[in-house]
Design an enzyme around this catalytic site. Structure first.
Site, PDB file in Angstrom:
ATOM      1  N   ASP A   1       0.824  -1.209   0.000  1.00 42.23           N
ATOM      2  CA  ASP A   1       0.000   0.000   0.000  1.00 42.23           C
ATOM      3  C   ASP A   1       0.857   1.258   0.000  1.00 42.23           C
ATOM      4  O   ASP A   1       2.002   1.231   0.445  1.00 42.23           O
ATOM      5  CB  ASP A   1      -0.863   0.064   1.271  1.00 42.23           C
ATOM      6  CG  ASP A   1      -1.827  -1.093   1.357  1.00 42.23           C
ATOM      7  OD1 ASP A   1      -2.207  -1.620   0.310  1.00 42.23           O
ATOM      8  OD2 ASP A   1      -2.184  -1.449   2.492  1.00 42.23           O
TER       9      ASP A   1
HETATM   10  N1  URA Z   1      -1.378  -5.876   3.932  1.00 43.38           N
HETATM   11  C1  URA Z   1      -1.767  -4.596   3.970  1.00 43.38           C
HETATM   12  O1  URA Z   1      -2.752  -4.270   4.604  1.00 43.38           O
HETATM   13  N2  URA Z   1      -1.048  -3.690   3.283  1.00 43.38           N
HETATM   14  C2  URA Z   1       0.064  -4.005   2.594  1.00 43.38           C
HETATM   15  O2  URA Z   1       0.675  -3.138   1.991  1.00 43.38           O
HETATM   16  C3  URA Z   1       0.454  -5.342   2.572  1.00 43.38           C
HETATM   17  C4  URA Z   1      -0.285  -6.254   3.243  1.00 43.38           C
END
Ligand code: URA
Length: 235
Positions: free
Chosen positions: A103
């Protein structure tokens, strides 16, 4: 050498094997001047000439990179909102693609490669490699929450596979936890932590399988060793 057309396209870095199959079916690939829409087609790499988007497709140098992604970067090649992308951090001439996603507000280990075949295998829902995260969460998860992670949690209408949750440290407001998951669903760790009512304040991926970020500085990258590449290919 004889090889299936979709595998050839993936190895040449055009797309993942799955995506390459779509391109073939859509009639976007030509072999010796003819559009080829059959998925089973095998080509002879010494003899047959493959074209995609009016360009000859050739197997190129495969490269494998580990990046320490900082927060504030998107894991795409281009962002519609003009935000910085992980590509801005690389100083290379080859076109590589991220293996899975982190993310915008997550930091940590991100693999990038032009080996579409490996990307396909590592991100396939059935064979997802173990991913380890360190998270700062609000409050301290209980024994019951740990059991819940192991048993599975319904997110987006589907139960998660067994996951590990371990408390590393805690204070009045937050706990630092280690979380291990095998899937790669959208915002999975955040959603799982929301579900046990210990939302994530900070999230970092520290490992993919046995490949650890270790002391790679934030925003920097390195090439994988042959041993690491062989390990990923065995997954
Ligand atoms: N899980 C999440 O919530 N975000 C990420 O970036 C990776 C795994």
């Amino acid at each position: 050498m004889e090889v299936r057309l979709q595998k050839f396209l993936a190895e040449a870095g055009i797309a993942s094997r799955r995506k390459a199959e779509e391109l073939i079916v859509m009639g976007k690939v030509q072999v010796n001047g003819k559009v080829m829409t059959e998925l089973g087609t095998k080509i002879d790499t010494n003899k047959d000439i493959v074209f995609y988007q009016n360009q000859k497709v050739e197997i190129k140098n495969l490269i494998y990179i580990m990046l320490h992604k900082p927060e504030g970067y998107v894991t795409t090649v281009k962002d519609q909102f003009q935000r910085p992308t992980v590509m801005d951090l690389l100083d290379i001439s080859e076109r590589v693609y991220p293996v899975g996603r982190l993310d915008y507000d997550t930091s940590g280990l991100l693999l990038l490669t032009n080996d579409g075949d490996l990307t396909y295998r590592l991100t396939h829902p059935k064979h997802n490699i173990e991913k380890t995260y360190e998270a700062k969460v609000f409050g301290t998860p209980s024994e019951q929450d740990i059991v819940q992670f192991y048993k599975g949690i319904i997110i987006d209408g589907k139960k998660t596979e067994p996951a590990k949750l371990e408390i590393l440290q805690k204070d009045k407001k937050y706990a630092t936890v280690r979380i291990v998951i095998h899937e790669g669903r959208n915002r999975q760790v955040r959603k799982m932590c929301d579900a046990i009512q210990h939302p994530v304040a900070k999230l970092k991926r520290i490992a993919t399988g046995t490949l650890y970020l270790k002391n790679l500085p934030k925003g920097k990258y390195r090439y994988l060793t042959q041993k690491e590449i062989d390990y990923l290919k065995k997954q």
